[in-house]
Scaffold this active site. Structure first.
Site, PDB file in Angstrom:
ATOM      1  N   HIS A 145       2.459   1.753  -3.387  1.00 51.42           N
ATOM      2  CA  HIS A 145       1.422   2.136  -4.355  1.00 51.42           C
ATOM      3  C   HIS A 145       1.068   3.612  -4.206  1.00 51.42           C
ATOM      4  O   HIS A 145       1.019   4.355  -5.194  1.00 51.42           O
ATOM      5  CB  HIS A 145       0.194   1.244  -4.129  1.00 51.42           C
ATOM      6  CG  HIS A 145      -0.985   1.560  -4.978  1.00 51.42           C
ATOM      7  ND1 HIS A 145      -1.370   0.746  -6.020  1.00 51.42           N
ATOM      8  CD2 HIS A 145      -1.889   2.569  -4.944  1.00 51.42           C
ATOM      9  CE1 HIS A 145      -2.458   1.256  -6.594  1.00 51.42           C
ATOM     10  NE2 HIS A 145      -2.793   2.369  -5.946  1.00 51.42           N
ATOM     11  N   GLU A 146       0.832   4.062  -2.987  1.00 45.84           N
ATOM     12  CA  GLU A 146       0.406   5.449  -2.767  1.00 45.84           C
ATOM     13  C   GLU A 146       1.539   6.450  -2.989  1.00 45.84           C
ATOM     14  O   GLU A 146       1.309   7.545  -3.510  1.00 45.84           O
ATOM     15  CB  GLU A 146      -0.219   5.620  -1.381  1.00 45.84           C
ATOM     16  CG  GLU A 146      -1.465   4.793  -1.151  1.00 45.84           C
ATOM     17  CD  GLU A 146      -2.558   4.929  -2.211  1.00 45.84           C
ATOM     18  OE1 GLU A 146      -2.586   5.933  -2.955  1.00 45.84           O
ATOM     19  OE2 GLU A 146      -3.406   4.028  -2.302  1.00 45.84           O
ATOM     20  N   ILE A 147       2.763   6.093  -2.621  1.00 47.10           N
ATOM     21  CA  ILE A 147       3.891   6.987  -2.903  1.00 47.10           C
ATOM     22  C   ILE A 147       4.109   7.079  -4.408  1.00 47.10           C
ATOM     23  O   ILE A 147       4.373   8.165  -4.938  1.00 47.10           O
ATOM     24  CB  ILE A 147       5.163   6.560  -2.141  1.00 47.10           C
ATOM     25  CG1 ILE A 147       4.974   6.823  -0.639  1.00 47.10           C
ATOM     26  CG2 ILE A 147       6.396   7.302  -2.667  1.00 47.10           C
ATOM     27  CD1 ILE A 147       6.101   6.311   0.242  1.00 47.10           C
TER      28      ILE A 147
ATOM     29  N   VAL B 173       0.835  -1.210   0.000  1.00 51.37           N
ATOM     30  CA  VAL B 173       0.000   0.000   0.000  1.00 51.37           C
ATOM     31  C   VAL B 173       0.868   1.258   0.000  1.00 51.37           C
ATOM     32  O   VAL B 173       0.627   2.188  -0.778  1.00 51.37           O
ATOM     33  CB  VAL B 173      -0.976  -0.007   1.196  1.00 51.37           C
ATOM     34  CG1 VAL B 173      -1.710   1.323   1.311  1.00 51.37           C
ATOM     35  CG2 VAL B 173      -1.965  -1.163   1.072  1.00 51.37           C
TER      36      VAL B 173
ATOM     37  N   MET C  70       1.510   9.470  -5.584  1.00 52.66           N
ATOM     38  CA  MET C  70       1.897  10.827  -5.203  1.00 52.66           C
ATOM     39  C   MET C  70       2.943  11.380  -6.171  1.00 52.66           C
ATOM     40  O   MET C  70       2.987  12.575  -6.449  1.00 52.66           O
ATOM     41  CB  MET C  70       2.448  10.818  -3.771  1.00 52.66           C
ATOM     42  CG  MET C  70       2.832  12.180  -3.229  1.00 52.66           C
ATOM     43  SD  MET C  70       3.772  12.031  -1.695  1.00 52.66           S
ATOM     44  CE  MET C  70       5.393  11.629  -2.323  1.00 52.66           C
TER      45      MET C  70
END
Length: 164
Positions: free
Chosen positions: A131-133, A128, A136
């Site tokens: 994925h989110e970095i 997670v 971003m």
């Protein structure tokens, strides 16, 4: 309302900046959106803000949610071993593909007070946070696929009437 694919903001990189009230406000809105969507994680761009903020669930149990707001996160080390796993995005509901990622990630970030933190994430939280970095930084999860696989996913997406 959450930003949907193929919104151009999903391709934009958020630049690091000092943690101030404006960034904390984005963090609060992002946390509320993650809770409302029961998401594993979200990047600020999902709520329309190209900002260096992500929310992730640190609970290794897929059924659990224990959210953390990370400001200016960056990956500082990754496992050599990689593992495949399912990934999707609130920007593209109903689409899930297998992505290969490092098994763990060490991440540095600022907390709400601007104090630098560092931790190693393993299992689902590692997937997670990576994925989110990526999101971003303007890297959509489909960008991790081969061109052929990505084109197949987009063709199915369009056929369902969900895409442009």
């Amino acid at each position: 309302m959450l930003v949907g694919y193929p919104d151009a903001r999903l391709e934009r990189r958020a630049e690091p900046r000092a943690v101030d009230e404006g960034l904390r406000a984005i963090g609060r809105r992002l946390l509320e959106a993650a809770e409302a969507a029961n998401a594993y994680g979200l990047a600020a761009v999902h709520i329309g803000a190209v900002a260096p903020v992500v929310v992730i669930s640190t609970d290794p149990d897929p059924a659990g949610r224990n959210y953390a707001v990370l400001y200016n996160p960056e990956i500082v080390a990754l496992a050599e071993a990689s593992v495949p796993g399912p990934e999707g995005s609130v920007a593209m509901p109903g689409v899930e593909v297998e992505i290969v990622r490092p098994a763990w990630a060490e991440v540095a970030w600022d907390d709400a007070d601007g104090v630098r933190q560092r931790a190693r994430f393993e299992g689902l939280p590692a997937r997670v946070v990576q994925h989110e970095i990526d999101q971003m930084n303007g890297v959509f999860f489909l960008d991790k696929l081969s061109r052929l696989k990505r084109d197949m996913v987009l063709k199915r997406w369009k056929k369902r009437g969900a895409g442009p």
